[in-house]
Motif scaffolding. Structure first.
Motif, short mmCIF file in Angstrom:
data_model
loop_
_atom_site.label_atom_id
_atom_site.label_comp_id
_atom_site.label_asym_id
_atom_site.label_seq_id
_atom_site.Cartn_x
_atom_site.Cartn_y
_atom_site.Cartn_z
N MET A 1 0.84 -1.18 0.00
CA MET A 1 0.00 0.00 0.00
C MET A 1 0.89 1.25 0.00
SD MET A 1 -2.61 1.30 2.94
CE MET A 1 -4.19 0.79 2.36
N ARG A 2 0.58 2.20 -0.87
CA ARG A 2 1.36 3.42 -0.99
C ARG A 2 0.85 4.49 -0.03
NH1 ARG A 2 2.53 5.63 -6.76
NH2 ARG A 2 2.99 7.27 -5.31
N ASN A 3 1.70 5.46 0.25
CA ASN A 3 1.28 6.62 1.02
C ASN A 3 0.27 7.40 0.19
OD1 ASN A 3 3.21 5.73 2.76
ND2 ASN A 3 4.63 7.41 2.41
N SER A 4 -0.78 7.90 0.82
CA SER A 4 -1.80 8.60 0.05
C SER A 4 -1.75 10.11 0.33
CB SER A 4 -3.19 8.06 0.38
OG SER A 4 -3.47 8.17 1.75
N ASN A 5 -1.98 10.87 -0.74
CA ASN A 5 -2.04 12.33 -0.66
C ASN A 5 -3.43 12.72 -0.17
OD1 ASN A 5 0.25 13.72 -1.24
ND2 ASN A 5 -0.32 14.30 -3.31
N LEU A 6 -3.50 13.49 0.91
CA LEU A 6 -4.78 13.96 1.43
C LEU A 6 -5.10 15.35 0.91
CD1 LEU A 6 -4.35 12.72 5.10
CD2 LEU A 6 -5.54 11.58 3.23
N ALA A 7 -4.05 16.15 0.73
CA ALA A 7 -4.22 17.51 0.20
C ALA A 7 -2.89 17.94 -0.42
CB ALA A 7 -4.61 18.48 1.31
N THR A 8 -2.98 18.79 -1.42
CA THR A 8 -1.76 19.24 -2.07
C THR A 8 -1.92 20.68 -2.55
OG1 THR A 8 -0.09 18.66 -3.73
CG2 THR A 8 -2.38 18.38 -4.39
N GLU A 9 -0.83 21.41 -2.51
CA GLU A 9 -0.76 22.77 -3.04
C GLU A 9 0.56 22.88 -3.79
OE1 GLU A 9 -2.87 25.36 -3.00
OE2 GLU A 9 -4.35 24.31 -1.79
N ASN A 10 0.60 23.72 -4.83
CA ASN A 10 1.86 23.94 -5.52
C ASN A 10 1.88 25.35 -6.09
OD1 ASN A 10 0.98 23.88 -8.46
ND2 ASN A 10 0.18 21.92 -7.75
N PHE A 11 3.08 25.84 -6.28
CA PHE A 11 3.27 27.16 -6.88
C PHE A 11 4.65 27.19 -7.51
CE2 PHE A 11 4.51 27.38 -2.46
CZ PHE A 11 5.70 28.08 -2.46
N SER A 12 4.84 28.14 -8.42
CA SER A 12 6.10 28.25 -9.14
C SER A 12 6.61 29.68 -9.10
CB SER A 12 5.91 27.84 -10.60
OG SER A 12 5.52 26.49 -10.68
N SER A 13 7.92 29.78 -9.21
CA SER A 13 8.57 31.08 -9.31
C SER A 13 9.75 30.89 -10.25
CB SER A 13 9.04 31.54 -7.93
OG SER A 13 9.74 32.76 -8.05
N LYS B 1 11.67 27.48 -10.57
CA LYS B 1 11.52 26.77 -9.31
C LYS B 1 10.06 26.42 -9.10
CE LYS B 1 15.47 29.01 -7.33
NZ LYS B 1 15.95 30.28 -6.93
N ASN B 2 9.79 25.17 -8.77
CA ASN B 2 8.44 24.70 -8.50
C ASN B 2 8.41 24.16 -7.08
OD1 ASN B 2 7.40 24.92 -11.34
ND2 ASN B 2 9.11 23.53 -11.66
N TYR B 3 7.36 24.50 -6.35
CA TYR B 3 7.22 24.07 -4.96
C TYR B 3 5.95 23.24 -4.82
CZ TYR B 3 10.66 27.73 -4.21
OH TYR B 3 11.79 28.52 -4.27
N PHE B 4 6.04 22.16 -4.05
CA PHE B 4 4.91 21.27 -3.82
C PHE B 4 4.77 21.04 -2.32
CE2 PHE B 4 6.87 20.32 -7.85
CZ PHE B 4 5.81 20.35 -8.74
N LEU B 5 3.59 21.28 -1.80
CA LEU B 5 3.29 21.01 -0.39
C LEU B 5 2.23 19.91 -0.37
CD1 LEU B 5 2.92 24.74 0.70
CD2 LEU B 5 4.89 23.28 1.06
N ASP B 6 2.59 18.76 0.14
CA ASP B 6 1.68 17.62 0.18
C ASP B 6 1.43 17.18 1.61
OD1 ASP B 6 1.53 17.31 -2.69
OD2 ASP B 6 3.56 16.50 -2.60
N PHE B 7 0.17 17.06 1.98
CA PHE B 7 -0.21 16.49 3.26
C PHE B 7 -0.58 15.05 2.98
CE2 PHE B 7 -3.48 15.84 6.65
CZ PHE B 7 -2.60 15.88 7.72
N THR C 1 8.46 19.87 -1.19
CA THR C 1 9.41 19.56 -2.25
C THR C 1 9.66 20.81 -3.10
OG1 THR C 1 8.58 17.30 -2.35
CG2 THR C 1 9.88 18.06 -4.24
N ARG C 2 10.92 21.02 -3.41
CA ARG C 2 11.30 22.08 -4.36
C ARG C 2 11.94 21.39 -5.55
NH1 ARG C 2 15.61 26.96 -3.31
NH2 ARG C 2 16.33 27.04 -5.44
N SER C 3 11.48 21.72 -6.73
CA SER C 3 11.99 21.14 -7.97
C SER C 3 12.51 22.26 -8.85
CB SER C 3 10.85 20.38 -8.66
OG SER C 3 11.29 19.79 -9.85
#
Length: 189
Positions: free
Chosen positions: A1-13, A16-22, A35-37
């Motif tokens: 069983m994989r970890n499941s995403n309950l909520a996610t937000e992302n933005f870019s500058s 640079k891309n930023y991901f906030l996952d609960f 995560t910063r990509s």
């Protein structure tokens, strides 16, 4: 069983891309994955990730709150980060009344509601005031740290345990304990 995403937000500058996952882990614990990509010149991406587990959320929120409180001063003319550190260590401007109105717990509670309040801010509203060198929010954060951020452990404390914190006497410990008792009575109905 994989970890499941309950909520996610992302933005870019820029590149640079930023991901906030609960997320929920396979053991049912919750965590925040930040995560910063960064897009590289060759089109590939370099990623860096920080994970904060549920039991440490209050430390993250406390740190972010302190950071944003300090950042309020950064755009003032001739005011440096060193000046903010000096203010914090000297005890000047520690009181909540010196804070920006939008950061004060009572005003924040009225404007945004209880769901936008940290546990420390809610407890600070119960105790009303801190000391000359420590705000009510700082005092509440110290109390929470002593119980590992766990409200269930705070709820079973007594006056003696709460009064060991400088600035908490019978009145403030009574307010905290009364709030937990009301919560217990509400749940019993």
């Amino acid at each position: 069983m994989r970890n499941s995403n309950l909520a996610t937000e992302n933005f870019s500058s820029g590149k640079k891309n930023y991901f906030l996952d609960f997320k929920r882990a396979v053991n049912d614990n919750h965590y925040l994955c930040i995560t910063r990509s960064d897009e590289q010149d060759d089109g590939s991406y370099k990623r860096s990730t920080v994970v904060v587990f549920e039991q440490d959320f209050h430390f993250l929120i406390s740190a972010m709150s302190s950071l944003f409180h300090s950042a309020v001063y950064l755009n003032q003319d001739n005011f440096s980060v060193a000046d903010v550190a000096r203010l914090k260590s000297s005890g000047v401007n520690k009181g909540i009344k010196s804070w920006d109105v939008n950061l004060r717990p009572r005003e924040k509670f009225v404007a945004l509601g209880s769901s936008h309040m940290s546990d420390a801010e809610l407890i600070a509203m119960l105790i009303g005031s801190g000391r000359i060198d420590v705000s009510a929010v700082d005092l509440a954060e110290n109390i929470l740290k002593a119980v590992g951020g766990r409200l269930d452990l705070l709820a079973v404390q007594d006056h003696k345990a709460l009064s060991r914190f400088k600035g908490v006497g019978l009145a403030k410990s009574s307010a905290i304990l009364a709030a937990f008792e009301l919560g217990r009575r509400m749940c019993a109905v």
